[in-house]
Motif scaffolding. Structure first.
Motif, PDB file in Angstrom:
ATOM      1  N   ARG A 206      13.203   3.450   2.529  1.00 35.34           N
ATOM      2  CA  ARG A 206      12.209   3.051   1.248  1.00 35.34           C
ATOM      3  C   ARG A 206      12.013   1.398   1.283  1.00 35.34           C
ATOM      4  O   ARG A 206      12.780   0.634   1.909  1.00 35.34           O
ATOM      5  CB  ARG A 206      12.644   3.470   0.047  1.00 35.34           C
ATOM      6  CG  ARG A 206      12.889   4.958   0.044  1.00 35.34           C
ATOM      7  CD  ARG A 206      13.133   5.455  -1.449  1.00 35.34           C
ATOM      8  NE  ARG A 206      12.956   6.934  -1.450  1.00 35.34           N
ATOM      9  CZ  ARG A 206      12.804   7.594  -2.689  1.00 35.34           C
ATOM     10  NH1 ARG A 206      13.048   6.992  -3.921  1.00 35.34           N
ATOM     11  NH2 ARG A 206      12.847   9.051  -2.573  1.00 35.34           N
ATOM     12  N   ARG A 207      10.731   0.935   0.788  1.00 34.96           N
ATOM     13  CA  ARG A 207      10.188  -0.442   0.799  1.00 34.96           C
ATOM     14  C   ARG A 207      11.334  -1.357   0.214  1.00 34.96           C
ATOM     15  O   ARG A 207      11.621  -2.337   0.814  1.00 34.96           O
ATOM     16  CB  ARG A 207       8.909  -0.349   0.416  1.00 34.96           C
ATOM     17  CG  ARG A 207       8.218  -1.795   0.181  1.00 34.96           C
ATOM     18  CD  ARG A 207       6.918  -1.955  -0.037  1.00 34.96           C
ATOM     19  NE  ARG A 207       6.584  -1.071  -1.013  1.00 34.96           N
ATOM     20  CZ  ARG A 207       5.252  -0.248  -1.144  1.00 34.96           C
ATOM     21  NH1 ARG A 207       4.351  -0.391  -0.093  1.00 34.96           N
ATOM     22  NH2 ARG A 207       4.990   0.425  -2.165  1.00 34.96           N
TER      23      ARG A 207
ATOM     24  N   GLY B 235       4.651  -3.017  -3.556  1.00 33.15           N
ATOM     25  CA  GLY B 235       3.572  -2.570  -2.684  1.00 33.15           C
ATOM     26  C   GLY B 235       2.179  -3.128  -2.910  1.00 33.15           C
ATOM     27  O   GLY B 235       1.350  -3.198  -2.072  1.00 33.15           O
TER      28      GLY B 235
ATOM     29  N   GLY C 247       0.744  -1.150   0.016  1.00 33.34           N
ATOM     30  CA  GLY C 247      -0.203  -0.081   0.038  1.00 33.34           C
ATOM     31  C   GLY C 247       0.703   1.265  -0.116  1.00 33.34           C
ATOM     32  O   GLY C 247       2.035   1.123   0.454  1.00 33.34           O
ATOM     33  N   PRO C 248       0.123   2.591  -0.333  1.00 31.26           N
ATOM     34  CA  PRO C 248       1.005   3.663  -0.632  1.00 31.26           C
ATOM     35  C   PRO C 248       1.258   4.253   0.713  1.00 31.26           C
ATOM     36  O   PRO C 248       2.444   5.138   0.839  1.00 31.26           O
ATOM     37  CB  PRO C 248      -0.247   4.695  -1.053  1.00 31.26           C
ATOM     38  CG  PRO C 248      -1.514   3.927  -0.899  1.00 31.26           C
ATOM     39  CD  PRO C 248      -1.064   2.307  -0.917  1.00 31.26           C
ATOM     40  N   ASN C 249       0.812   3.797   1.858  1.00 34.78           N
ATOM     41  CA  ASN C 249       1.384   4.251   3.430  1.00 34.78           C
ATOM     42  C   ASN C 249       2.655   3.759   3.851  1.00 34.78           C
ATOM     43  O   ASN C 249       3.153   4.142   4.665  1.00 34.78           O
ATOM     44  CB  ASN C 249       0.017   3.901   4.411  1.00 34.78           C
ATOM     45  CG  ASN C 249      -1.147   4.825   3.803  1.00 34.78           C
ATOM     46  OD1 ASN C 249      -1.168   5.856   3.344  1.00 34.78           O
ATOM     47  ND2 ASN C 249      -2.238   4.171   4.415  1.00 34.78           N
ATOM     48  N   HIS C 250       2.994   2.748   2.884  1.00 32.31           N
ATOM     49  CA  HIS C 250       4.156   1.861   3.378  1.00 32.31           C
ATOM     50  C   HIS C 250       5.411   2.076   2.358  1.00 32.31           C
ATOM     51  O   HIS C 250       6.195   0.967   2.333  1.00 32.31           O
ATOM     52  CB  HIS C 250       4.145   0.419   3.614  1.00 32.31           C
ATOM     53  CG  HIS C 250       3.007   0.238   4.910  1.00 32.31           C
ATOM     54  ND1 HIS C 250       3.433   0.488   6.159  1.00 32.31           N
ATOM     55  CD2 HIS C 250       1.570  -0.198   4.921  1.00 32.31           C
ATOM     56  CE1 HIS C 250       2.441   0.243   6.925  1.00 32.31           C
ATOM     57  NE2 HIS C 250       1.283  -0.217   6.123  1.00 32.31           N
ATOM     58  N   ARG C 251       5.312   3.040   1.487  1.00 33.02           N
ATOM     59  CA  ARG C 251       6.435   3.291   0.475  1.00 33.02           C
ATOM     60  C   ARG C 251       7.681   3.644   1.185  1.00 33.02           C
ATOM     61  O   ARG C 251       8.789   3.334   0.776  1.00 33.02           O
ATOM     62  CB  ARG C 251       5.828   4.242  -0.224  1.00 33.02           C
ATOM     63  CG  ARG C 251       4.835   3.886  -1.367  1.00 33.02           C
ATOM     64  CD  ARG C 251       4.459   4.905  -2.269  1.00 33.02           C
ATOM     65  NE  ARG C 251       3.360   4.335  -3.268  1.00 33.02           N
ATOM     66  CZ  ARG C 251       2.481   5.126  -4.089  1.00 33.02           C
ATOM     67  NH1 ARG C 251       2.761   6.461  -4.106  1.00 33.02           N
ATOM     68  NH2 ARG C 251       1.697   4.714  -4.556  1.00 33.02           N
ATOM     69  N   GLN C 252       7.531   4.440   2.335  1.00 36.00           N
ATOM     70  CA  GLN C 252       8.697   5.028   3.168  1.00 36.00           C
ATOM     71  C   GLN C 252       8.276   5.084   4.421  1.00 36.00           C
ATOM     72  O   GLN C 252       7.169   5.650   4.841  1.00 36.00           O
ATOM     73  CB  GLN C 252       8.950   6.314   2.314  1.00 36.00           C
ATOM     74  CG  GLN C 252      10.227   6.935   2.945  1.00 36.00           C
ATOM     75  CD  GLN C 252      10.668   8.092   2.184  1.00 36.00           C
ATOM     76  OE1 GLN C 252      11.132   7.900   1.081  1.00 36.00           O
ATOM     77  NE2 GLN C 252      10.781   9.428   2.887  1.00 36.00           N
ATOM     78  N   ASN C 253       9.216   4.937   5.318  1.00 32.69           N
ATOM     79  CA  ASN C 253       8.608   4.909   6.922  1.00 32.69           C
ATOM     80  C   ASN C 253       9.458   6.377   7.413  1.00 32.69           C
ATOM     81  O   ASN C 253       9.763   7.145   6.684  1.00 32.69           O
ATOM     82  CB  ASN C 253       9.385   3.812   7.710  1.00 32.69           C
ATOM     83  CG  ASN C 253      10.695   3.668   7.729  1.00 32.69           C
ATOM     84  OD1 ASN C 253      11.486   4.739   7.218  1.00 32.69           O
ATOM     85  ND2 ASN C 253      11.349   2.534   8.085  1.00 32.69           N
ATOM     86  N   SER C 254       9.095   6.314   8.802  1.00 35.30           N
ATOM     87  CA  SER C 254       9.287   7.770   9.530  1.00 35.30           C
ATOM     88  C   SER C 254      10.785   8.003   9.349  1.00 35.30           C
ATOM     89  O   SER C 254      11.430   8.977   9.457  1.00 35.30           O
ATOM     90  CB  SER C 254       8.910   7.753  10.699  1.00 35.30           C
ATOM     91  OG  SER C 254       9.318   6.713  11.493  1.00 35.30           O
TER      92      SER C 254
END
Length: 334
Positions: A231-232, A264, A220-227
């Motif tokens: 990157r995934r 993703g 999903g788009p919310n997990h393309r990059q974390n805080s």
């Protein structure tokens, strides 16, 4: 004799002896003294010579013995027997059971040719500044050494990451897919796609698709990059390429930089492994990506393979020259 080098040397030695004896036999035949005696009723020819038959019999017996010796030794060395791996450099690797060791061809020597030289973090990475999540642990891992037009690189395959994908790739190795012809890196942008063989018969042989593996990366788009900005898909991940569910076959991707989008929502983009060793990342940095999406199309490569037409139209395109499986072990369960 179980040492293939020794048996090969013995065979060479005997061949030299055979050649020398053959020359001697031919010279003996040519120097045969012929004496002709004429009588009133008949003409008789007496050949005063030493027969070369015993010498030739000896030669052929030696050849038969050496062939048997060499063939027996060759078969023994083709068996995949368990061989202990001594002096492992890490605590994790020291607990692993070695299940295969193969001699690597001198033309494709990589800086890393043993899993023993890898660190625990390379064998079983954790979520950190490179990995968004902790990959699956344990199981069999396989070390590959590949050569390209810009240098060598190593890939470490993890069966726990993508069991079906790795099994299919190992079948391709057994079938000689990566040793019969070079593979063009035909689509290079932020990742390089390859796999269509320069030998079109090999491409057709392994074109049958396989089932997808379970995706362990967050989707999903919310997990393309974390805080943390991770990157995934990190740089150097290795995966199948596909065009939909259950379409993976003989095409692969190596990421040239961290990627936001891969994995993703695409179940076929399950990582199978990753590059290991700084030399591997140095190599992929040199691969030419100037053609981008305008490299040779899949249809053309399926028809022509590594043809002169392809080489002429895309002269700067890089190639995978060959890959071998050099080591594999079973990691202990965590």
């Amino acid at each position: 004799v179980t040492d293939p080098l020794l048996s090969h040397s013995l065979c060479v030695y005997v061949c030299v002896i055979v050649v020398i004896n053959s020359i001697i036999a031919m010279v003996t035949l040519k120097k045969t003294e012929m004496t002709t005696t004429t009588t009133t009723t008949t003409t008789r020819i007496r050949r005063k010579m030493k027969s070369p038959l015993p010498r030739l019999c000896f030669i052929w017996i030696c050849l038969a013995l050496m062939y048997t010796l060499y063939a027996t030794t060759f078969r023994k060395n083709q068996q995949n027997e368990d061989i202990p791996l001594a002096d492992r450099s890490s605590a994790t690797a020291s607990k692993a059971k070695v299940i295969l060791r193969k001699e690597f061809p001198p033309s494709h020597v990589c800086p890393i040719n043993s899993i023993a030289s890898l660190s625990p973090s390379q064998l079983e990475p954790e979520a950190d500044d490179r990995y968004m999540v902790t990959p699956p642990k344990g199981g069999k891992v396989h070390l590959l050494c590949c050569d390209s037009t810009k240098g060598q690189f190593n890939i470490l395959l993890h069966e726990k990451w993508a069991p079906r994908g790795v099994a299919h790739l190992l079948e391709m190795f057994e079938g000689g897919y990566f040793s019969t012809s070079r593979l063009p890196l035909y689509r290079c942008t932020d990742a390089c796609q390859f796999g269509l063989s320069g030998n079109t018969n090999m491409t057709k042989k392994f074109h049958k698709p396989i089932q997808d593996d379970p995706q362990w990366l967050p989707g999903g788009p919310n997990h393309r990059q974390n805080s943390k900005g991770v990157r995934r898909y990190p740089k150097g991940f290795f995966t199948h390429a596909g065009g939909g569910n259950n379409t993976r076959s003989n095409q692969f991707v190596i990421t040239l930089k961290p990627n936001l989008f891969m994995g993703g929502g695409s179940p076929w983009e399950v990582p199978m492994g990753e590059l290991v060793g700084q030399h591997s990342f140095d190599t992929i940095d040199l691969w030419y990506n100037g053609y981008g999406e305008k490299g040779p199309g899949q249809g053309l490569l399926n028809r022509e393979g590594d043809s002169e037409n392809v080489r002429t139209k895309w002269p700067l395109m890089d190639y995978i020259l060959g890959c071998n499986l050099v080591d594999q072990i079973v990691l202990p369960q965590s």
